[in-house]
Every structure is written in C-alpha cells, then in structure tokens.
Design an enzyme around this catalytic site. Structure first.
Site, PDB file in Angstrom:
ATOM      1  N   TYR A   4       5.523   4.900   6.941  1.00 25.23           N
ATOM      2  CA  TYR A   4       4.311   6.015   6.617  1.00 25.23           C
ATOM      3  C   TYR A   4       5.196   6.516   7.897  1.00 25.23           C
ATOM      4  CZ  TYR A   4       1.291   3.200   3.842  1.00 25.23           C
ATOM      5  OH  TYR A   4       0.054   2.804   2.405  1.00 25.23           O
ATOM      6  N   ASP A  50       2.240   8.054  -1.610  1.00 26.43           N
ATOM      7  CA  ASP A  50       0.969   9.081  -2.672  1.00 26.43           C
ATOM      8  C   ASP A  50      -0.096   8.414  -1.476  1.00 26.43           C
ATOM      9  OD1 ASP A  50       2.092   5.520  -2.174  1.00 26.43           O
ATOM     10  OD2 ASP A  50       1.534   5.486  -3.894  1.00 26.43           O
ATOM     11  N   HIS A  95       0.327   3.518  -5.336  1.00 30.49           N
ATOM     12  CA  HIS A  95      -0.118   2.597  -4.667  1.00 30.49           C
ATOM     13  C   HIS A  95      -1.307   1.853  -5.457  1.00 30.49           C
ATOM     14  CE1 HIS A  95       0.227   2.566  -0.545  1.00 30.49           C
ATOM     15  NE2 HIS A  95      -0.791   2.342  -0.423  1.00 30.49           N
TER      16      HIS A  95
END
Length: 485
Positions: free
Chosen positions: A252, A280, A370
């Site tokens: 991330y 996402d 996700h």
C-alpha cells in the site's frame, strides 16, 4: 498495527528493575503512567500512548493488566526486542498474579470445545467445509475481520455466484490419464495456476501466522503474496521460506513517501521476487461485521481524539497510513526504485487494464475488488475478465492477467483460465484453514484445489493448461435458465 512505529516511538521514564508484583502493575493505569504486561514482561508504554497506530483505546483498556492475548495475534514478538531498554520494567512475579487473571474467558472455552471436536484435515472434502469449521474455532474478532464484506455484501456474494454463469463445453474420447498443472508466472515456476493472495493478520487465527502459509506454499510449490500488514515480521517470514521459493510483497502506498521509498528499495535484498501494488482500497470499505466486533482495536477519530465506541473495526484502525491519493503517477516512481516485476492488484474495468498494461507497461495485473470488502456493487473479476476476452483478447494473450475473489472450487480456477487468466488467487480460504489447523490446514487447501483442478481438466477432456481455451466455456444467463424450470 505498524511494528516499526512501536520501536521508534515507545520509551519510558522508569529504569529496568527486578521482578514486578501484579499489585504494582495495577497501579500504573493512567495516561501519565501506563504499564502493560506482555508475555510475562512488564513494559512502560506511557510515551507511546499518543502515537499508537491503533489509537489510545487498546492501551488504556489494558493499562495495568495482561495484554498478551490482545498483543500476540497482531504483532511479532521480535518487535518487543527493539523497544528502548528503559521501556522494559521487568518480569512479572508469577506468585503475585491472581488466579482469576489466568481464567479462560467464555469465548476461549467455546473455542477449546470446538477445537477438541475438529476432524482431521484429510477428511475435509472442500473449501466450504473449512470455512464452516473456521467460524466455529476462530475468535469472534478474527472471524469478523476475515469474513467481512462491504456494505450489504452484494459484491462479496456475486464474486462467488459469478462462476456459476460460465458453463463448460467438454471434449470426450481424449486420453486424460496424465494431466499437467505446472505453470510459470512472471518467470516464477508454480505447481498449480493458483497463488495465495496477500491477506493481513494471519496471527489472528494461529500463533504462527503467515509462517504457516509460507511453509505450505513452499512445500506444495505455489506462489504467495505477503501483505504489508502481515502479523509476522519479514525476518520471521524469510526464516521459513525455502531457498528457491518465490514470495511477492503486497504494497500500500504510504502517505509518507520516504517510508515507502525505503521499504521498496529494500524488498529485493529482503528476498522478495515481485511487488504487488494494491489500488482498490485507497480508503477502507464499510465492513460492518468487522466494525460491530472491533474488539481491542480503537482508531483515532478525525479530530485527533480517540473515537471511543465509533465502531472503527480492525480494517479502519490499521489503514491510517495508506495514502488515498495514490495515482498513476506513482507507477513510474516505483519503477525507478526497484527492478522487481510490478503487478497492479485491484483493476476493475477494461480502461484501467489497458492503461496499466499498455501505457505504464506493468508486468501484470490482478482483476480484483478486494474480495468484496470495498465498494459494494463493484464489478466481479469474472465479469471484467469476460469483457476483456470479448473486447480485447490480445491483452489476455500477450500479458499476465490474474484474478482473485470468490473462488471456492477448482472448477472456478479452470473457468478463469479458459477465459485467459494466467493464475487465480485465494485469500480467505488460507486464512480460514490456518485458523483451523495451521500449516496442515493451508496444505490441505492446496491439496483440495489440486484434486479439483486435475479432475475438472480430465472431465473437460484436456491434459494441460495450454488446452484451456475460450472454446471450452460459454456464458450462460442464470436467470434465463431458472425461468425455464
């Protein structure tokens, strides 16, 4: 929870000392003097209170108490060794610990009873059975975090249902006694066209956490993604990796780009074979099951004060560092920092697939929503894959396109491969199995998938992955079929 932040910010005014009585531990329960007991050692976390990534709630809740059961599922023990020496007050005097403090809770008694009745993993026939068992033996908090979907969980359900809209067109009278499932994914060999999708906090289900998944992946010869929010440290994970085993680091983008840069630059030397950037979940979805059972997690409110009772949930509480402004401009920047293959995870429309593969020339993409944990009514991966096959088949033929989400059967994998996916990821299945049997459970997931993929290929009349072509499936309108019955 970020272990690096713990090591960097925790300090204490007290000097190391001898044995600490339980009564003395109980006297330090305020913001000005906060001690906790973890794994038999008393720590002073007063200075860490204001910067704790999970908010002040968990620390205040366990101030003057044993926090071991809350700490272990989400941290590696090694992080405690990196704390300043002054933060270590000393070992607890076991003779002073009241008997009631060691009494199992009602939930622990429930779990122990359920575990005593568990069948041997080899007797379980499918992934749905493993999920049912996981619900029985996992803590309420772990089950809620693993299982939760976004909003009304419509997309979560459609991820699974979408596979039923594709029916096979089998070939017969072919010799199918020998089947090969071997695959090469971005230059990395795999015994099956599946991979373990990166998923956080495996220690919520088992004390060995991600290490169980790594061992199972290594023994069975499949690829694995490691979450940036893994509950095991990189050192722990790499200590269990086989010499030629390939691990992919899931990333991330951090609001602190310097932190992301340092992390990315070190991934190759750490032993990772590729990077998977998740796109996402720039902001966490509204996972109500998780929020209702947030347990010991308490995230800071928008005004900087603790949001007591706001129902943040685990996902909300540990996502504060994630940059919601991650953009396409970050792709070339990541490329400039590493030579590792880059995979973009979370593509949900054809336009973004084209942009990722043709404009930014990333090494692969994962069609994913996700796991139905983000935007409800986001498209399911099989629908996006089918659209690509209809409109831009060249993208599938010339590039590495993967999917994940909703897979419960080996035939789901076979269908995705027929449409052009190179491999299919599974996340929850491994978290559930890890929570039920640890490493043996994770291995059983791979065994089940292998059995079902091989059988599905044989009944379809093919013997290699190359023979899984679009001609072997067709799209069927499920509503139209039901209307005829």
């Amino acid at each position: 929870m970020n272990d690096t932040q713990i090591a960097a910010t925790a300090s204490a005014s007290e000097k190391p000392r001898g044995y600490v009585s339980y009564a003395e531990l109980q006297r330090h329960t305020t913001r000005s003097s906060l001690w906790v007991l973890i794994n038999g050692i008393v720590y002073d976390l007063t200075a860490f209170l204001s910067s704790h990534p999970g908010g002040t709630g968990p620390l205040l809740k366990y101030a003057g108490k044993d926090a071991t059961k809350a700490f272990l599922p989400i941290h590696s023990l090694g992080v405690l060794d990196t704390l300043p020496r002054s933060a270590r007050i000393g070992p607890i005097d076991l003779a002073t610990v009241p008997h009631a403090a060691n009494e199992p809770t009602a939930e622990e008694k429930r779990i122990a009873k359920a575990r005593a009745a568990l069948p041997h993993p080899r007797t379980v026939l499918n992934l749905s059975q493993i999920e049912e068992l996981a619900k029985c033996v996992l803590s309420e908090r772990a089950w809620a975090y693993y299982r939760a979907g976004g909003d009304d969980e419509t997309t979560f359900g459609e991820n699974r249902k979408s596979f039923s809209r594709f029916w096979f067109r089998p070939l017969v009278l072919n010799k199918v006694s020998k089947v090969s499932t071997a695959s090469v994914i971005l230059g990395m060999p795999s015994s099956l066209p599946i991979f373990i999708s990166p998923a956080a906090l495996a220690r919520l289900g088992h004390h060995n956490g991600e290490m169980n998944l790594v061992r199972a992946a290594g023994k069975t010869g499949i690829l694995q993604g490691i979450s940036i929010n893994a509950s095991c440290s990189v050192a722990e994970i790499m200590s269990t990796k086989q010499p030629k085993q390939h691990l992919i680091f899931q990333l991330y983008m951090n609001k602190d780009r310097a932190a992301s840069e340092k992390l990315i630059r070190g991934l190759e030397s750490d032993g990772f074979s590729a990077i998977m950037l998740t796109v996402d979940a720039a902001v966490p979805g509204k996972r109500e099951l998780d929020q209702r059972t947030k347990g010991d997690w308490e995230g800071p409110a928008a005004n900087g004060k603790v949001g007591m009772g706001e129902g943040n949930g685990i996902a909300q509480s540990m996502s504060g560092y994630i940059d919601p402004d991650v953009s396409w401009d970050d792709i070339p920047w990541i490329r400039s920092l590493t030579g590792l293959p880059l995979i973009i995870k979370g593509i949900q429309c054809l336009e973004d697939a084209e942009r990722a593969l043709e404009v930014h020339k990333v090494d692969g993409i994962v069609l994913s929503n996700h796991g139905g944990r983000g935007l409800d009514y986001a498209p399911v991966p099989m629908s996006v894959l089918y659209e690509m096959r209809q409109v831009r088949p060249d993208l599938l033929d010339e590039h590495h396109v993967f999917i994940d989400g909703g897979v419960t059967r080996g035939t789901d994998v076979v269908k995705a491969l027929c449409l052009g996916a190179r491999a299919v990821g599974l996340g929850r299945a491994f978290l559930y199995a890890n929570g039920v049997w640890g490493e043996d459970g994770c291995t059983r997931v791979v065994e089940i998938m292998r059995e079902e993929i091989v059988l599905g290929m044989q009944l379809l009349g093919v013997t290699s992955l190359e023979q899984l072509t679009p001609e072997r499936v067709r799209y069927v309108d499920g509503e139209r079929i039901r209307s005829r019955l």
